[in-house]
Write an enzyme that holds these catalytic residues in place. Structure first.
Site, PDB file in Angstrom:
ATOM      1  N   HIS A  78      -3.516   6.104   3.744  1.00  0.00           N
ATOM      2  CA  HIS A  78      -4.284   4.956   3.288  1.00  0.00           C
ATOM      3  C   HIS A  78      -3.791   3.650   3.909  1.00  0.00           C
ATOM      4  CE1 HIS A  78      -5.710   1.953   0.258  1.00  0.00           C
ATOM      5  NE2 HIS A  78      -6.726   2.773   0.152  1.00  0.00           N
ATOM      6  N   SER A  97     -11.367  -0.249  -0.340  1.00  0.00           N
ATOM      7  CA  SER A  97     -10.078  -0.344   0.342  1.00  0.00           C
ATOM      8  C   SER A  97     -10.253  -0.648   1.817  1.00  0.00           C
ATOM      9  CB  SER A  97      -9.299   0.971   0.211  1.00  0.00           C
ATOM     10  OG  SER A  97      -8.649   1.072  -1.019  1.00  0.00           O
ATOM     11  N   ASP A 143       0.842  -1.204   0.000  1.00  0.00           N
ATOM     12  CA  ASP A 143       0.000   0.000   0.000  1.00  0.00           C
ATOM     13  C   ASP A 143       0.878   1.255   0.000  1.00  0.00           C
ATOM     14  OD1 ASP A 143      -2.251   1.876   0.940  1.00  0.00           O
ATOM     15  OD2 ASP A 143      -3.276  -0.055   0.947  1.00  0.00           O
ATOM     16  N   ASN A 154     -13.943   1.456  -6.642  1.00  0.00           N
ATOM     17  CA  ASN A 154     -14.939   2.417  -6.153  1.00  0.00           C
ATOM     18  C   ASN A 154     -15.648   3.197  -7.251  1.00  0.00           C
ATOM     19  OD1 ASN A 154     -14.085   1.701  -3.588  1.00  0.00           O
ATOM     20  ND2 ASN A 154     -12.645   3.397  -3.435  1.00  0.00           N
TER      21      ASN A 154
END
Length: 644
Positions: free
Chosen positions: A399, A553, A366, A491
């Site tokens: 994130h 996520s 990530d 998304n």
């Protein structure tokens, strides 16, 4: 970016509250869910909801911090030291003042300074806070300031009512969450044209496409203008590589396994792909870009992650050394009010059966992780930063820290939030840069690095609509080494398969809300395996903070944590067995059986762990999805030039 925020006020009337009500059609999304306007309005409303909840998380945590400081001062510690320590560990505390009743504010014990630009406004609220605290009342002002310079003032009376603690708290986190979610929920065209020298293409035709509006991201892939990825059928000799580099005037060449990334300033990707047709290649493709798919303690918070592996709590050495009460609720101070997600999927009951094992390592590929977050101390292994090439995968986005907290934030430590696993260690691998984007090369390298360094489960909360042979090779490498790969579906509220989620070796996750409705942003399709909570999820955030974020996520790490619990329960299980257990035990919340919105349903921690206890690594039939998905997997770019 901010032009979209002006639209937020237009969608307040949609009636979306913190935890939306059941839909009237028994969880089956209606046709209106898939209109561009409905999707954008819903995303804007969720963004507003996430920012409001993050504001509330910040205020709640600050109130807890104030109470702790007052307790320390009243127990005899130096007020100057207590305030100084808090300010050092919590950058959001711009100024803290310990003031006796009837004492002017400027004569109190002080740490920090009032921001000059907002001194007059802050001073007014500080006076109000002191007056309220002297009257025995807790005080919080409205927000003031703008953009990343937003503040509020807080005042708390001492327990003996003779003094008060007041201060100014910097809420730049609200701006960070807004910016994060604009990208994560695809509310801004991202990446913008010409950033990174990136171009956008339609995934089906590979024709150039300009991304001007959020809905344009559906079916759009992004690639580096002057780079190309090549896998040769036979590794070229040094002489052949020299010839290639000379003919294309290559500025750099990177190799990962049998795959090369060539970069040149003299040719664009279209021309580069055409050039490599004369060589004996397995495939040649653009170098695609992957994006995120999101929509105070006694421990030494200054410790580096290199020390984290040495930290052991009283039960971690045996992982399950102590039992917990049947009605156990963790004492993490943000848990009961904000973490609706864990009880919904039976996590608390699942802890009665298994709380994880430090030997089952979870890779988080990530943006990195905040290595000094107090709620992650002892949970992080030394990781790797693919972007910089060093071993400090520090998160500069937020994130990855949020994802890691969902999986493994410390449980029952009287601090912040609770993760799903108590003892599984997180291996942070930074493959996305400060914009939240990363190349195929960096993502593939991160997957391979995590696999080679012991990860048994890997979370991939990132994606693209391009089927990259390069990335797929890395996925297959990890899968063949028995890694369970969990990925967010995306998304954009589209049924177009996104990668890596749609690869047959990967377990694909969609997102739902607290009432088991489909999240309005969540991608869907036949490749979806299961659903997990993904709306306004509270978790860890950089600089000792907590934030609420929405996106697939956020759904994916719930499933990753469950996979880790399953492997902790029964280490003999293969990755495909872990996948099948999660499918078989999911709560069916959509149409009966597998459906394109929820897959096999909402994950169930108790049932999955129970089944893991019963199963061995034999006796499973590989599901039909493998064969269905094989049609999606091809090296279609090997003979296709851009723009045709």
């Amino acid at each position: 970016m901010w032009r979209y925020l002006s639209s937020i006020s237009l969608v307040v009337g949609l009636g979306i509250i913190l935890f939306p009500h059941h839909s009237t059609n028994e969880n089956k999304p209606g046709p209106e869910v898939y209109s561009a306007k409905y999707e954008t309005d819903q995303k804007l409303s969720l963004l507003q909801q996430d920012v409001a909840l993050t504001d509330d998380l910040c205020r709640t945590q600050c109130s807890i911090d104030y109470v702790k400081m007052i307790s320390q001062i009243e127990s005899g510690e130096s007020a100057a030291k207590v305030l100084g320590d808090m300010k050092t560990h919590h950058e959001k505390m711009d100024i803290l003042i310990w003031s006796k009743n009837s004492q002017p504010i400027d004569q109190g014990v002080k740490a920090g300074e009032i921001p000059a630009a907002y001194k007059d406004q802050a001073s007014t609220y500080l006076q109000e806070a002191k007056a309220a605290a002297e009257a025995g009342k807790h005080y919080q002002s409205p927000k003031f300031g703008a953009a990343q310079h937003v503040y509020f003032v807080q005042g708390t009376p001492s327990t003996d009512r003779n003094s008060s603690l007041i201060g100014v708290i910097h809420q730049d986190i609200l701006h960070q969450v807004t910016d994060h979610q604009m990208k994560n929920l695809r509310l801004e065209p991202y990446p913008s044209e010409h950033r990174w020298k990136v171009e956008s293409v339609d995934t089906d035709t590979l024709k150039d496409k300009v991304v001007d509006h959020p809905e344009d991201n559906q079916g759009t892939s992004h690639y580096h203008q002057n780079e190309v990825v090549v896998k040769f059928k036979q590794d070229p000799t040094e002489a052949q590589l020299a010839q290639i580099k000379s003919e294309i005037k290559a500025t750099t060449m990177q190799k990962l396994g049998y795959t090369y990334v060539f970069r040149t300033e003299s040719m664009e990707a279209k021309a580069l792909m055409a050039y490599f047709k004369k060589w004996d290649v397995a495939y040649v493709e653009p170098h695609f870009l992957y994006l995120t798919n999101d929509y105070y303690d006694d421990q030494d918070t200054d410790s580096d992650t290199s020390d984290s592996s040495d930290y052991m709590d009283s039960t971690s050495s045996s992982n399950q050394a102590t039992s917990i009460a049947p009605n156990f609720k963790p004492n993490d101070n943000l848990y009961g009010r904000y973490q609706w997600n864990l009880p919904l999927i039976e996590t608390e009951k699942g802890w009665q059966l298994n709380r994880g094992n430090k030997d089952v390592i979870v890779g988080v590929v990530d943006t990195g992780v905040d290595l000094k977050h107090p709620d992650l101390q002892g949970q992080l292994l030394p990781g790797y930063n693919v972007i910089s090439g060093d071993d400090k995968p520090q998160d500069d986005v937020g994130h990855g820290t949020h994802v890691a907290g969902v999986i493994a934030a410390l449980v029952n430590n009287n601090l912040g939030v609770a993760g799903m696993t108590w003892y599984n260690k997180v291996l942070p691998v930074k493959v996305l840069d400060q914009t939240g984007a990363g190349s195929t090369y960096s993502v593939a390298q991160g997957i391979i690095w995590a696999t080679d360094h012991g990860a048994k489960v890997i979370n991939l909360s990132l994606g693209n609509y391009a089927d990259s042979g390069f990335l797929h090779d890395a996925i297959k490498y990890a899968y063949d080494k028995d890694v369970a790969l969990i990925a967010a579906s995306g998304n954009d509220n589209t049924d177009r398969p996104g990668y890596p989620a749609a690869y047959p070796e990967v377990f694909a996750v969609a997102a739902s809300d607290s009432k088991n409705n489909k999240a309005p942003f969540s991608n869907y399709g036949d490749y979806i395996d299961v659903t997990a909570p993904g709306v306004s999820i509270a978790s860890t955030y950089p600089n000792n903070q907590y934030a609420a974020l929405s996106g697939t996520s956020m759904a994916s790490p719930h499933v990753t944590a469950l996979a880790a619990l399953i492997r902790s329960t029964n280490p003999t299980l293969k990755n495909k067995d872990v996948y099948q257990i999660m499918r078989d035990t999911a709560q069916d919340i959509g149409e009966k059986g597998h459906d394109k919105y929820f897959g096999y349903g909402l994950i169930d921690v108790v049932k999955a762990v129970q089944k893991a206890e019963e199963k061995t690594s034999v006796g499973f039939n590989w599901p039909h999805r493998w064969f269905r998905q094989m049609s999606l997997v091809s090296n279609k770019y090997a003979s296709v030039a851009l723009g045709k």
